[in-house]
Design a protein around this motif. Structure first.
Motif: not given
Length: 226
Positions: A104-109, A121-127, A180-185
């Motif tokens: 979902f995040v990869a499609i919406k980013t 731009r892609w930092g949250p997805w990588v996290g 890390l998941l909470c911070a990335s979200l």
């Protein structure tokens, strides 16, 4: 005969009635006090009927039920087969959840974060990807142990019940992965929201286009351009 009410002696006299029983010979204020006391007693009785047990009693009953269920009553569920099933379900549910989240995040980013630099731009997805891998480490260890693979290297406890290297690594990786998941979200949601607010503020400050100006006048814009 009609029953007396809280109206007092004046009301009873206007109706042609006289106080009887305990109310006879009492003043108006005293009769009103008796009626109010009777009403409080009736309310207390109705409340006690609806709430047989107090809050403390209900909590104690719930704790007793849970203790009975999680104690000897559920001892037959503590088997190797049920543990393997729980590990498999946890692995499958987490894997499906992380796969859906990353997709979902990869499609919406690209559309949602198009105005950011590539790294931001892609930092949250990588996290989220790294967090998912870290969380899945301990779950994968359980699956391998249930399959009797690498038991000597992946067991969690030493003979003195201290954590082995694999146990510590799985525990710390789960902690770091969840943080890390909470911070990335949060990183994925907040900048896009701030950008939307800034864009709305810019649109509010910009003057509307002059559609009434003649074409070629230089001060306005052509209606056909819109």
């Amino acid at each position: 005969p009609q029953r007396p009410h809280a109206g007092g002696a004046g009301e009873l006299t206007r109706r042609g009635l006289r106080p009887r029983g305990r109310l006879a010979g009492r003043g108006r204020g005293e009769r009103q006090g008796l009626h109010e006391g009777a009403r409080r007693v009736r309310r207390r009785v109705r409340r006690d009927r609806g709430h047989v047990h107090s809050r403390h009693d209900r909590c104690m009953m719930l704790a007793a039920v849970l203790a009975a269920f999680c104690g000897p009553a559920a001892e037959h569920l503590n088997t190797a087969g049920n543990k393997h099933l729980a590990h498999t379900l946890a692995f499958a549910i987490n894997l499906a959840s992380f796969s859906s989240l990353l997709t979902f995040v990869a499609i919406k980013t690209p559309g949602k974060r198009a105005g950011f630099p590539f790294a931001e731009r892609w930092g949250p997805w990588v996290g989220m990807l790294l967090a998912s891998l870290l969380i899945m480490v301990d779950l994968t260890r359980h699956i391998l142990l249930d399959s009797a693979m690498y038991v000597a290297q992946l067991h969690m406890y030493n003979p003195d019940w201290s954590l082995t290297f694999a146990g510590k690594f799985g525990m710390y990786s789960s902690w770091v992965g969840n943080i890390l998941l909470c911070a990335s979200l949060i990183w994925y949601v907040l900048p896009a929201r701030r950008e939307a607010v800034d864009a709305a503020a810019r649109r509010a400050r910009s003057p509307p286009p002059d559609f009434e100006a003649p074409v070629g006048a230089g001060a306005g814009l052509d209606r056909r351009a819109y």
